[in-house]
Scaffold this motif. Structure first.
Motif, PDB file in Angstrom:
ATOM      1  N   ILE A  11     -59.393 -61.520  23.005  1.00  0.00           N
ATOM      2  CA  ILE A  11     -59.379 -62.971  22.893  1.00  0.00           C
ATOM      3  C   ILE A  11     -58.376 -63.382  21.819  1.00  0.00           C
ATOM      4  O   ILE A  11     -58.068 -62.598  20.912  1.00  0.00           O
ATOM      5  CB  ILE A  11     -60.772 -63.542  22.546  1.00  0.00           C
ATOM      6  CG1 ILE A  11     -61.243 -63.010  21.188  1.00  0.00           C
ATOM      7  CG2 ILE A  11     -61.784 -63.203  23.639  1.00  0.00           C
ATOM      8  CD1 ILE A  11     -62.506 -63.678  20.665  1.00  0.00           C
ATOM      9  N   ALA A  12     -57.887 -64.610  21.948  1.00  0.00           N
ATOM     10  CA  ALA A  12     -56.959 -65.162  20.950  1.00  0.00           C
ATOM     11  C   ALA A  12     -57.686 -66.215  20.136  1.00  0.00           C
ATOM     12  O   ALA A  12     -58.360 -67.096  20.701  1.00  0.00           O
ATOM     13  CB  ALA A  12     -55.759 -65.782  21.659  1.00  0.00           C
ATOM     14  N   TRP A  13     -57.565 -66.130  18.809  1.00  0.00           N
ATOM     15  CA  TRP A  13     -58.249 -67.100  17.945  1.00  0.00           C
ATOM     16  C   TRP A  13     -57.591 -67.144  16.571  1.00  0.00           C
ATOM     17  O   TRP A  13     -57.381 -66.107  15.955  1.00  0.00           O
ATOM     18  CB  TRP A  13     -59.725 -66.734  17.803  1.00  0.00           C
ATOM     19  CG  TRP A  13     -60.572 -67.853  17.240  1.00  0.00           C
ATOM     20  CD1 TRP A  13     -61.263 -67.854  16.062  1.00  0.00           C
ATOM     21  CD2 TRP A  13     -60.815 -69.115  17.836  1.00  0.00           C
ATOM     22  NE1 TRP A  13     -61.930 -69.039  15.887  1.00  0.00           N
ATOM     23  CE2 TRP A  13     -61.662 -69.854  16.973  1.00  0.00           C
ATOM     24  CE3 TRP A  13     -60.394 -69.729  19.021  1.00  0.00           C
ATOM     25  CZ2 TRP A  13     -62.101 -71.141  17.239  1.00  0.00           C
ATOM     26  CZ3 TRP A  13     -60.824 -71.012  19.299  1.00  0.00           C
ATOM     27  CH2 TRP A  13     -61.672 -71.703  18.415  1.00  0.00           C
ATOM     28  N   ARG A  14     -57.241 -68.357  16.174  1.00  0.00           N
ATOM     29  CA  ARG A  14     -56.673 -68.618  14.853  1.00  0.00           C
ATOM     30  C   ARG A  14     -55.458 -67.727  14.541  1.00  0.00           C
ATOM     31  O   ARG A  14     -55.357 -67.103  13.496  1.00  0.00           O
ATOM     32  CB  ARG A  14     -57.731 -68.480  13.770  1.00  0.00           C
ATOM     33  CG  ARG A  14     -58.879 -69.464  13.927  1.00  0.00           C
ATOM     34  CD  ARG A  14     -59.700 -69.584  12.671  1.00  0.00           C
ATOM     35  NE  ARG A  14     -60.820 -70.496  12.852  1.00  0.00           N
ATOM     36  CZ  ARG A  14     -60.752 -71.825  12.850  1.00  0.00           C
ATOM     37  NH1 ARG A  14     -59.588 -72.404  12.675  1.00  0.00           N
ATOM     38  NH2 ARG A  14     -61.841 -72.559  13.021  1.00  0.00           N
ATOM     39  N   GLY A  15     -54.573 -67.646  15.528  1.00  0.00           N
ATOM     40  CA  GLY A  15     -53.306 -66.968  15.314  1.00  0.00           C
ATOM     41  C   GLY A  15     -53.302 -65.480  15.576  1.00  0.00           C
ATOM     42  O   GLY A  15     -52.241 -64.849  15.561  1.00  0.00           O
ATOM     43  N   PHE A  52     -51.717 -61.373  22.889  1.00  0.00           N
ATOM     44  CA  PHE A  52     -50.807 -60.317  23.331  1.00  0.00           C
ATOM     45  C   PHE A  52     -50.106 -59.743  22.107  1.00  0.00           C
ATOM     46  O   PHE A  52     -49.632 -60.481  21.244  1.00  0.00           O
ATOM     47  CB  PHE A  52     -49.762 -60.847  24.328  1.00  0.00           C
ATOM     48  CG  PHE A  52     -49.090 -59.757  25.107  1.00  0.00           C
ATOM     49  CD1 PHE A  52     -49.631 -59.309  26.298  1.00  0.00           C
ATOM     50  CD2 PHE A  52     -47.942 -59.150  24.621  1.00  0.00           C
ATOM     51  CE1 PHE A  52     -49.028 -58.283  27.005  1.00  0.00           C
ATOM     52  CE2 PHE A  52     -47.327 -58.130  25.315  1.00  0.00           C
ATOM     53  CZ  PHE A  52     -47.872 -57.682  26.517  1.00  0.00           C
ATOM     54  N   GLY A  53     -50.060 -58.405  22.055  1.00  0.00           N
ATOM     55  CA  GLY A  53     -49.353 -57.727  20.974  1.00  0.00           C
ATOM     56  C   GLY A  53     -49.900 -58.034  19.599  1.00  0.00           C
ATOM     57  O   GLY A  53     -49.150 -58.058  18.617  1.00  0.00           O
ATOM     58  N   GLY A  54     -51.197 -58.282  19.520  1.00  0.00           N
ATOM     59  CA  GLY A  54     -51.833 -58.532  18.234  1.00  0.00           C
ATOM     60  C   GLY A  54     -51.769 -59.972  17.766  1.00  0.00           C
ATOM     61  O   GLY A  54     -52.297 -60.305  16.694  1.00  0.00           O
ATOM     62  N   ARG A  55     -51.130 -60.853  18.567  1.00  0.00           N
ATOM     63  CA  ARG A  55     -50.965 -62.236  18.131  1.00  0.00           C
ATOM     64  C   ARG A  55     -51.539 -63.211  19.160  1.00  0.00           C
ATOM     65  O   ARG A  55     -51.735 -62.873  20.332  1.00  0.00           O
ATOM     66  CB  ARG A  55     -49.487 -62.556  17.914  1.00  0.00           C
ATOM     67  CG  ARG A  55     -48.822 -61.759  16.796  1.00  0.00           C
ATOM     68  CD  ARG A  55     -47.427 -62.263  16.532  1.00  0.00           C
ATOM     69  NE  ARG A  55     -46.602 -62.201  17.733  1.00  0.00           N
ATOM     70  CZ  ARG A  55     -45.364 -62.705  17.825  1.00  0.00           C
ATOM     71  NH1 ARG A  55     -44.838 -63.314  16.786  1.00  0.00           N
ATOM     72  NH2 ARG A  55     -44.670 -62.588  18.939  1.00  0.00           N
TER      73      ARG A  55
END
Length: 435
Positions: free
Chosen positions: A345-349, A419-422
């Motif tokens: 998931i993506a959250w806060r950058g 993606f890619g840690g970001r």
């Protein structure tokens, strides 16, 4: 149910000792049968029901019967009266003692639990609770909850409340809901696990207040509606509503004071959010889709449940629509990559990996182009922010040879993917829409 004139075929009974392989099967043959009986039980106020029984079987199952038959003041009578026991429940109680099974239904389950408590047979009580777990439906959940609370049966009440959580939209719209008392209403409103939109919950509460005003012979005015709610009113989570829902529903109903309305409008429109008098803690189930065919199935460590929705790919590897909790507050849609055993998931950058998640399963859907935070009608809410804002499911072609799933954050006007840690945002995307 005729307990007296039950026909007995002694030849069949004799054969049970040979034909039945297990002790349970052989003892089942003795249930409500004169064969080898050494006691008769008269059940009901008028002694109308005469049931043959066996002291050893009863005493082996209940320490109460052990005391009656073999204790220091054991009875020598061949007949015992039970005037204060409901006959059908008592018969089910005996059937369980002889066979570990019983014929129970919604009408008798509470009476059977009462008999199980009276004669200290916890296995029967557990059997009854399991019956409710497996058979409970929307037509009986509220009634059984009221009975369980009245009889002080917390286990059964918990089963009913869990079922109400998962079927809140249907049950809270029923006539049974408006018949509950204030204590039960408070118990329901306190729950973090109700799977219902807060605006619909508020409409159900308004229906309850109208019924309660009528029961108390009060005019159904906003002042009286709030009066009958007492502290239950403070349990409505107005901050979880969309501002449009808040304006059309609670503001128009007149139950909120002018000061409360101003506070909540500020909450909806400014950042950082000011404190308000009503909880803004999201209900875990609030954003669960209400379309019956849609299911979110818990899974972990790369598990993919049957009928999981594949929403994208990563260089040829399938990606499935999933969601996961973050910091125990936000519930974020993302992508499940089974090969890695994780949902991302993506959250806060940042990109966050989760080994426990829920997977979207079993729905007819399509992907509809949109942009700027907009979502079309039928878009499926897949989670929520820590402030209760719904998050929707989207995807975008990024990077090369990838179609990546993420969350649509309407207030920010973007689809965010990991993606890619970001975390990366996109103004144009596709939205998952349930058909």
């Amino acid at each position: 149910m005729d307990l007296i004139k039950k026909s007995i075929n002694t030849k069949v009974i004799e054969k049970c000792q040979i034909s039945k392989e297990t002790l349970k099967e052989r003892f089942s043959c003795l249930f409500n049968n004169e064969k080898l009986s050494d006691i008769h039980l008269f059940v009901g106020k008028d002694k109308h029901y005469r049931i043959p029984a066996h002291k050893l079987v009863l005493a082996a199952s209940s320490d109460v019967f052990e005391e009656i038959f073999f204790g220091s003041s054991a009875t020598n009578s061949k007949e015992i009266e039970f005037p204060d026991v409901e006959p059908q429940a008592f018969l089910a109680f005996l059937e369980f003692i002889y066979s570990e099974e019983a014929k129970i239904d919604y009408e008798t389950v509470m009476s059977v639990i009462s008999v199980a408590n009276k004669y200290n047979v916890p296995a029967l009580k557990k059997y009854c609770v399991n019956f409710v777990k497996q058979n409970l439906d929307c037509d009986h959940a509220v009634l059984l909850l009221k009975q369980a609370r009245f009889c002080d049966e917390p286990q059964l009440a918990a089963v009913c409340l869990d079922f109400i959580d998962k079927n809140a939209t249907i049950i809270l719209a029923s006539d049974d809901f408006i018949e509950i008392d204030l204590d039960i209403l408070i118990t329901i409103l306190e729950r973090d696990t109700l799977q219902i939109n807060e605006s619909k919950l508020y409409q159900a509460v308004l229906r309850w207040t109208e019924a309660e005003c009528k029961r108390k012979h009060l005019p159904s005015t906003p002042e009286n509606q709030r009066f009958v709610l007492y502290r239950a009113f403070t349990l409505i989570r107005f901050p979880l509503m969309a501002i449009e829902e808040f304006g059309v529903g609670p503001v128009q109903s007149g139950l909120l004071t002018d000061r409360e309305v101003r506070q909540l409008i500020l909450y909806f429109t400014v950042n950082p959010k000011p404190s308000v008098e009503f909880s803004d803690v999201p209900r875990v189930g609030e954003c669960v889709n209400e379309v019956p065919s849609v299911r979110w199935i818990p899974a972990r460590n790369g598990q993919v449940p049957p009928n999981a929705v594949q929403g994208g790919y990563d260089q040829g590897r399938p990606l499935y629509v999933a969601r996961a909790f973050h910091d125990d507050i936000a519930f974020i849609p993302g992508k499940l990559l089974p090969e890695y055993g994780l949902t991302y998931i993506a959250w806060r950058g940042s990109e966050h990996s989760k080994d426990e998640y829920e997977v979207l399963c079993g729905c007819n859907f399509s992907w509809v182009p949109a942009s700027g935070g907009r979502v079309p009608e039928g878009a499926l809410p897949g989670g929520h922010t820590e402030y209760g804002e719904p998050l929707f499911i989207g995807r975008v072609a990024f990077p090369d040879r990838c179609l990546t799933i993420g969350r649509i954050h309407r207030s920010r006007g973007l689809l965010y993917i990991s993606f890619g840690g970001r975390e990366t945002g996109f103004p144009d995307y596709e939205v998952l829409v349930v058909q």
